[in-house]
Design a protein around this motif. Structure first.
Motif, mmCIF file in Angstrom:
data_model
loop_
_atom_site.group_PDB
_atom_site.id
_atom_site.type_symbol
_atom_site.label_atom_id
_atom_site.label_comp_id
_atom_site.label_asym_id
_atom_site.label_seq_id
_atom_site.Cartn_x
_atom_site.Cartn_y
_atom_site.Cartn_z
ATOM 1 N N GLY A 67 0.802 -1.231 0.000
ATOM 2 C CA GLY A 67 0.000 0.000 0.000
ATOM 3 C C GLY A 67 0.827 1.270 0.000
ATOM 4 N N GLY A 68 2.007 1.230 -0.634
ATOM 5 C CA GLY A 68 2.831 2.434 -0.730
ATOM 6 C C GLY A 68 3.770 2.649 0.448
ATOM 7 N N GLU A 69 3.784 1.749 1.408
ATOM 8 C CA GLU A 69 4.738 1.840 2.523
ATOM 9 C C GLU A 69 6.154 1.604 1.978
ATOM 10 O OE1 GLU A 69 4.354 2.295 5.914
ATOM 11 O OE2 GLU A 69 2.253 2.809 5.556
ATOM 12 N N PRO A 70 7.186 2.038 2.712
ATOM 13 C CA PRO A 70 8.549 1.732 2.256
ATOM 14 C C PRO A 70 8.752 0.215 2.117
ATOM 15 C CG PRO A 70 8.572 3.269 4.103
ATOM 16 C CD PRO A 70 7.152 2.808 3.954
ATOM 17 N N ILE A 71 9.691 -0.175 1.276
ATOM 18 C CA ILE A 71 9.998 -1.599 1.112
ATOM 19 C C ILE A 71 10.630 -2.094 2.418
ATOM 20 C CG2 ILE A 71 11.255 -3.302 -0.280
ATOM 21 C CD1 ILE A 71 9.356 -1.596 -1.985
ATOM 22 N N ARG A 72 10.070 -3.105 3.001
ATOM 23 C CA ARG A 72 10.542 -3.583 4.306
ATOM 24 C C ARG A 72 11.624 -4.652 4.167
ATOM 25 N NH1 ARG A 72 8.996 0.566 7.254
ATOM 26 N NH2 ARG A 72 6.745 0.909 7.204
ATOM 27 N N ILE A 73 12.621 -4.568 5.033
ATOM 28 C CA ILE A 73 13.734 -5.532 5.009
ATOM 29 C C ILE A 73 13.470 -6.651 6.012
ATOM 30 C CG2 ILE A 73 16.195 -5.850 5.509
ATOM 31 C CD1 ILE A 73 16.627 -2.954 4.589
ATOM 32 N N GLN A 74 13.580 -7.870 5.544
ATOM 33 C CA GLN A 74 13.381 -9.032 6.415
ATOM 34 C C GLN A 74 14.635 -9.900 6.437
ATOM 35 O OE1 GLN A 74 9.877 -11.315 6.224
ATOM 36 N NE2 GLN A 74 8.676 -9.798 5.117
ATOM 37 N N SER A 75 14.718 -10.714 7.476
ATOM 38 C CA SER A 75 15.746 -11.752 7.502
ATOM 39 C C SER A 75 15.208 -12.906 8.333
ATOM 40 C CB SER A 75 17.043 -11.200 8.096
ATOM 41 O OG SER A 75 18.066 -12.174 8.007
ATOM 42 N N MET A 76 16.014 -13.958 8.435
ATOM 43 C CA MET A 76 15.566 -15.125 9.190
ATOM 44 C C MET A 76 16.692 -15.592 10.101
ATOM 45 S SD MET A 76 13.802 -18.548 7.720
ATOM 46 C CE MET A 76 13.096 -19.752 8.842
ATOM 47 N N THR A 77 16.341 -15.967 11.319
ATOM 48 C CA THR A 77 17.373 -16.429 12.247
ATOM 49 C C THR A 77 17.902 -17.796 11.813
ATOM 50 O OG1 THR A 77 15.666 -17.391 13.628
ATOM 51 C CG2 THR A 77 16.446 -15.218 14.255
ATOM 52 N N THR A 78 19.116 -18.113 12.276
ATOM 53 C CA THR A 78 19.693 -19.419 11.973
ATOM 54 C C THR A 78 19.801 -20.263 13.240
ATOM 55 O OG1 THR A 78 21.893 -18.472 12.274
ATOM 56 C CG2 THR A 78 21.061 -18.572 10.021
ATOM 57 N N THR A 79 19.318 -19.732 14.352
ATOM 58 C CA THR A 79 19.403 -20.455 15.622
ATOM 59 C C THR A 79 18.213 -21.399 15.773
ATOM 60 O OG1 THR A 79 18.174 -18.664 16.639
ATOM 61 C CG2 THR A 79 20.566 -18.570 16.829
ATOM 62 N N LYS A 80 18.330 -22.359 16.679
ATOM 63 C CA LYS A 80 17.174 -23.156 17.076
ATOM 64 C C LYS A 80 16.295 -22.211 17.898
ATOM 65 C CE LYS A 80 14.770 -26.850 18.487
ATOM 66 N NZ LYS A 80 13.619 -27.192 17.645
ATOM 67 N N THR A 81 15.045 -22.009 17.488
ATOM 68 C CA THR A 81 14.207 -20.983 18.119
ATOM 69 C C THR A 81 14.029 -21.237 19.614
ATOM 70 O OG1 THR A 81 13.133 -20.691 15.996
ATOM 71 C CG2 THR A 81 11.984 -19.781 17.894
ATOM 72 N N ALA A 82 13.978 -22.498 19.990
ATOM 73 C CA ALA A 82 13.800 -22.828 21.410
ATOM 74 C C ALA A 82 14.995 -22.389 22.259
ATOM 75 C CB ALA A 82 13.565 -24.329 21.567
ATOM 76 N N ASP A 83 16.131 -22.152 21.630
ATOM 77 C CA ASP A 83 17.278 -21.602 22.355
ATOM 78 C C ASP A 83 17.072 -20.085 22.436
ATOM 79 O OD1 ASP A 83 19.700 -20.621 23.266
ATOM 80 O OD2 ASP A 83 20.871 -22.155 22.215
ATOM 81 N N VAL A 84 16.316 -19.687 23.440
ATOM 82 C CA VAL A 84 15.856 -18.297 23.524
ATOM 83 C C VAL A 84 17.023 -17.312 23.572
ATOM 84 C CG1 VAL A 84 14.575 -16.651 24.964
ATOM 85 C CG2 VAL A 84 13.659 -18.948 24.573
ATOM 86 N N GLU A 85 18.025 -17.644 24.362
ATOM 87 C CA GLU A 85 19.144 -16.718 24.521
ATOM 88 C C GLU A 85 19.831 -16.426 23.180
ATOM 89 O OE1 GLU A 85 23.218 -16.546 27.077
ATOM 90 O OE2 GLU A 85 21.627 -17.852 27.818
ATOM 91 N N LYS A 86 20.145 -17.505 22.449
ATOM 92 C CA LYS A 86 20.831 -17.318 21.159
ATOM 93 C C LYS A 86 19.907 -16.648 20.140
ATOM 94 C CE LYS A 86 24.397 -20.830 21.181
ATOM 95 N NZ LYS A 86 24.618 -22.240 20.974
ATOM 96 N N THR A 87 18.642 -17.034 20.152
ATOM 97 C CA THR A 87 17.699 -16.473 19.179
ATOM 98 C C THR A 87 17.515 -14.975 19.422
ATOM 99 O OG1 THR A 87 16.585 -18.598 19.033
ATOM 100 C CG2 THR A 87 15.346 -16.690 18.259
ATOM 101 N N VAL A 88 17.341 -14.596 20.679
ATOM 102 C CA VAL A 88 17.165 -13.170 20.990
ATOM 103 C C VAL A 88 18.433 -12.400 20.623
ATOM 104 C CG1 VAL A 88 16.898 -11.501 22.876
ATOM 105 C CG2 VAL A 88 15.399 -13.508 22.762
ATOM 106 N N ALA A 89 19.598 -12.965 20.940
ATOM 107 C CA ALA A 89 20.858 -12.270 20.623
ATOM 108 C C ALA A 89 20.957 -12.027 19.116
ATOM 109 C CB ALA A 89 22.045 -13.086 21.112
#
Ligand code: SF4
Length: 353
Positions: free
Chosen positions: A19-41
């Motif tokens: 809808g005309g918003e700026p183009i948004r930049i995305q990425s994806m984590t490479t950590t195991k999501t359940a490893d909260v500490e590493k994922t948050v970092a």
């Protein structure tokens, strides 16, 4: 979508796209999501680098449950990536995912799709559906072969499965590892839908090849007015994906508030170590969100002239470097002090206004 029309706007947490918003930049984590500490970092590092939406893989219940703790510690909206399991999709949403990436075609029959669709609607979150060359629905693959038509029809089939149960905020992707096929697929898709498009070249590869493939594929689509959010896929630290995405947007003229570093390729006239300084300057100016141009040039003979539109530049000579502004030299410094002095001048220019 016909030329000149904008796509539908959808909100991923507090970030709107389409809808005309700026183009948004995305990425994806490479950590195991359940490893909260590493994922948050990793997400915090991505936020710092400029990532606006982050995706995590949800491959089991521990991952789905961890979303609650992860989202409490980050600012970026979070997308949960789920395959095959309606239960995990619902768990991820109930634990705070701001968007889900699913293909309804692979989560079961109508009962399962309705179950997930109802949860999506209750929580008012968007969904990304899509096809890539490895996940084209069998009947479309048989009908069209491995082609843009097959990717687009397969993605739209998944869209219709969600629409049937009242889901309206949808983002679509049609990724291939083959760049011309990716570009043809998105161009065809853009003619057929008003939903916002998530651009990417899948399995793009390691950094050098991946950046080039993504830049050509994503860049050519953006320049033709297609795309609302982008993800550069690299077999590397995801922070590199964000940097590459920023460079693509900048090269396409879609981001202006940044410090551009120009540097010459050097040649036989180069009399000093300009390459390492150019890299250091690039890192130094990365956090600044203002429009400026800095030049690092290999020689005083041609450097100031070749970079005369730079707000500030340095060119090397025999033991001496020249600092210049808009092509006019204004200071001589010893080459051994070049790094320290030049970074000081850059700080003055960028902080001093
Ligand atoms: S600025 Fe000097 S060193 Fe750099 S490419 Fe031009 S002539 Fe060669």
């Amino acid at each position: 979508m016909t030329k000149g029309q904008t796509t539908k706007k959808v909100c991923v947490g507090n970030v709107a796209l389409g809808g005309g918003e700026p183009i948004r930049i995305q990425s994806m984590t490479t950590t195991k999501t359940a490893d909260v500490e590493k994922t948050v970092a990793q997400i915090v590092a991505l936020e710092k680098a400029g990532c606006e939406i982050v995706r995590v893989a949800v491959s089991d219940e521990a991952d789905a449950l961890a979303i609650k703790e992860v989202t409490a510690k980050i600012k970026t909206p979070l997308v949960a990536d789920i395959h095959f399991s309606p239960k995990l999709a619902v768990m991820a949403i109930e634990n705070g995912a701001d968007k889900v990436r699913i293909n309804p075609g692979n989560i079961g029959g109508e009962t399962e799709i309705r179950y997930v669709a109802d949860c999506i609607k209750t929580h008012h979150i968007p969904v990304r559906v899509g096809a890539n060359t490895g996940s084209i629905e069998k009947n479309f693959l048989e009908k069209y072969g491995r082609s843009a038509e097959a990717l687009v029809e397969s993605a739209l089939y998944n869209v219709r499965l969600l629409e049937k149960f009242g889901v309206e905020d949808i983002v679509i992707s049609v990724k291939a590892s083959d760049v011309p096929l990716t570009v043809r697929s998105y161009a065809l898709l853009a003619q057929k839908t008003q939903y916002p498009l998530h651009l990417g070249v899948t399995e793009a590869g390691t950094t050098e090849a991946g950046v080039v493939k993504s830049a050509v594929g994503i860049g050519s689509l953006l320049l033709s007015g297609i795309g609302d959010t982008i993800r550069v896929s690299l077999t590397d630290d995801p922070v590199r994906e964000v940097y590459a995405a920023q460079h693509i947007l900048r090269a396409c003229g879609m981001e202006e508030n940044y410090v551009e570093v120009v540097s010459c390729p050097t040649c036989g006239r180069c009399a000093w170590e300009s390459m390492s300084l150019a890299n250091k300057v690039t890192e130094f100016v990365r956090p600044y969100k203002k429009k400026a141009k800095i030049a690092v040039m290999g020689c005083v003979v041609n450097g100031p002239g070749e970079a005369k539109d730079a707000d500030l530049g340095i060119a090397g000579g025999n033991g001496v470097c020249m600092l210049f502004k808009k092509g006019e030299t204004y200071k001589k410094i010893a080459a051994c002090d070049a790094e320290e002095e030049f970074l000081k001048e850059i700080r003055l220019l960028l902080d001093g206004e």
